[in-house]
Design a protein around this motif. Sequence first.
Motif, PDB file in Angstrom:
ATOM      1  N   SER A   5       0.695  -1.274   0.171  1.00 44.10           N
ATOM      2  CA  SER A   5      -0.022  -0.026   0.161  1.00 44.10           C
ATOM      3  C   SER A   5       0.701   1.190   0.030  1.00 44.10           C
ATOM      4  N   SER A   6       2.161   1.106   0.276  1.00 44.82           N
ATOM      5  CA  SER A   6       2.896   2.465   0.520  1.00 44.82           C
ATOM      6  C   SER A   6       3.923   2.445  -0.736  1.00 44.82           C
ATOM      7  N   ASP A   7       3.747   1.457  -1.828  1.00 43.19           N
ATOM      8  CA  ASP A   7       4.565   1.563  -2.940  1.00 43.19           C
ATOM      9  C   ASP A   7       4.693   2.780  -3.672  1.00 43.19           C
ATOM     10  N   ILE A  62      -0.034   6.475  -8.710  1.00 42.39           N
ATOM     11  CA  ILE A  62      -1.174   6.458  -9.436  1.00 42.39           C
ATOM     12  C   ILE A  62      -2.415   6.983  -8.906  1.00 42.39           C
ATOM     13  N   SER A  63      -2.366   6.711  -7.592  1.00 46.25           N
ATOM     14  CA  SER A  63      -3.370   7.204  -6.677  1.00 46.25           C
ATOM     15  C   SER A  63      -3.428   8.615  -6.681  1.00 46.25           C
ATOM     16  N   ASP A 122      11.877  -1.662  -9.413  1.00 44.93           N
ATOM     17  CA  ASP A 122      11.837  -2.160  -8.040  1.00 44.93           C
ATOM     18  C   ASP A 122      10.306  -2.928  -7.705  1.00 44.93           C
ATOM     19  N   PHE A 123       9.193  -2.220  -8.300  1.00 44.35           N
ATOM     20  CA  PHE A 123       8.062  -2.644  -8.157  1.00 44.35           C
ATOM     21  C   PHE A 123       7.736  -4.134  -8.455  1.00 44.35           C
ATOM     22  N   VAL A 161      -0.361  -4.417 -13.305  1.00 41.01           N
ATOM     23  CA  VAL A 161      -0.481  -4.869 -11.892  1.00 41.01           C
ATOM     24  C   VAL A 161      -0.858  -3.960 -10.959  1.00 41.01           C
ATOM     25  N   ALA A 162      -0.573  -2.756 -11.020  1.00 43.21           N
ATOM     26  CA  ALA A 162      -0.803  -1.866 -10.021  1.00 43.21           C
ATOM     27  C   ALA A 162      -2.449  -1.283 -10.166  1.00 43.21           C
ATOM     28  N   ALA A 163      -3.001  -1.186 -11.392  1.00 43.02           N
ATOM     29  CA  ALA A 163      -4.149  -1.031 -11.505  1.00 43.02           C
ATOM     30  C   ALA A 163      -5.045  -1.927 -11.152  1.00 43.02           C
ATOM     31  N   HIS A 164      -4.741  -3.193 -11.238  1.00 39.97           N
ATOM     32  CA  HIS A 164      -5.489  -4.443 -10.809  1.00 39.97           C
ATOM     33  C   HIS A 164      -5.356  -4.261  -9.284  1.00 39.97           C
ATOM     34  N   GLU A 165      -4.244  -4.034  -8.672  1.00 42.60           N
ATOM     35  CA  GLU A 165      -4.139  -4.087  -6.983  1.00 42.60           C
ATOM     36  C   GLU A 165      -4.959  -2.938  -6.474  1.00 42.60           C
TER      37      GLU A 165
END
Length: 446
Positions: free
Chosen positions: A6-8, A14-15, A169-170, A41-45
Amino acid sequence: MLRKHSSDPVLTGISESGLIRPGDRVLVAVSGGPDSCALLVAAHELGCDVIVAHYDHALRAGSELVADQVRALCVRLGVDVVSERRSEAMPRGSIQAGARALRYAFLSRARSQTRADVVALAHTADDLVEGAVMHLMRGCGLAGLRGMPSRRGAFVRPLLLVWRREVVDFLRRREIVAYEDPSNADTRFARVRVRREILPALERDRPGIGRRFFAAAMQAAATQESVAAQALNALQTGVASKSDLARMPEPVAAEVMKLLYTRAGGTEPSLSRAHLDSMLNLARPGRGGRGVDLPGGLRFRIVGDRMEVVASPPKRPVENGARPRLEVVRCRGCDDPAATHLRPELELRVGFRRPGLRMRPFGGRGSRKLQDIFVDARIPREERDAWPLVFAGDRLAWVPGVAVDSELMSPPGQAAVHVGITPMPVRWRPKVARLETPISPRGEPS
């Protein structure tokens, strides 16, 4: 199941962009490279309703294997994928420009097919800086300094606040191996030279200059958004004249030109700095010119004081093998606005503008030049040579939709022929009334 952080920085960036939110139906353009895989991946998460769009340009052997990798990642995430492989010839010119055009066309089709709210593109902060440097090297205005906009219509870039090293890194922490495109190391391309040679050299000499470029681009983007809002407000309140434009700051005036172009069907980004300069010069005080040809078969022109972007005018119909056809019929009198009534004994023919033409327009006084008649009717300059004219012998009898010679027209109640022309000029195509018996141009029954 992929782990969440959550802190990535990627999720946070993106948020903070506000371009995609949980629950949005997002079509993510995935090439298979690190940036687009991370965006997927981020949009899915983050809880978006994700669909993947993958376009295979088929420019190198084995490209279909990348499509397989993308599908495998989609299976792992449980998301649907829309894919397409190029089957048509590449457009002429730059390979990168041609590939981009085909890719965006596919993404637009895929968005319609999936009914997605937006199409998410995976450009990062590094891409923003590289774009700004490339535009500066070519010479650019405010819009170029911003590098690339965060939104253009339905296309959004949620990763512009994220750096490439954060993307790497993500993916590493999620144990995802992305495809590395060999063209990203090919210094034949200007962007690769900026990325691998110019920016590193600047960074060695001025550490932190990349982030300073980024800050400047962000400021330019904020200013450009303000300029775009002023231009949109100006058009919504009815501004579309030379005199209105003269009161605007040049950046706002240039944005008005872009909006006129896109509203006429032009695509972004298509207008170059040269196009905009030519449009602004034509709109400045003075006689102006015949118009400015624009990409997409469009043309900027000024009619009276009004600015317009319209389809480029055709050549004279006779040059295209479609000479206008004269239609002459008997008529006991009608009010057809698409025709005129002339004396029946005249020998009529169709022609076009030539030097020295004059007529005595009905409702006016004396003889007038055709040029002045066109000006008063606000017929754009570029349309006048292709405007069909009706002659009685060598004498100008009728300018369709504009004027008729008072000495050659038939007065009400007297013998007359109903004269029309097909096709009528584009700017003058009223509804055709019902006619009577067709006759020849000399007034004889056909």
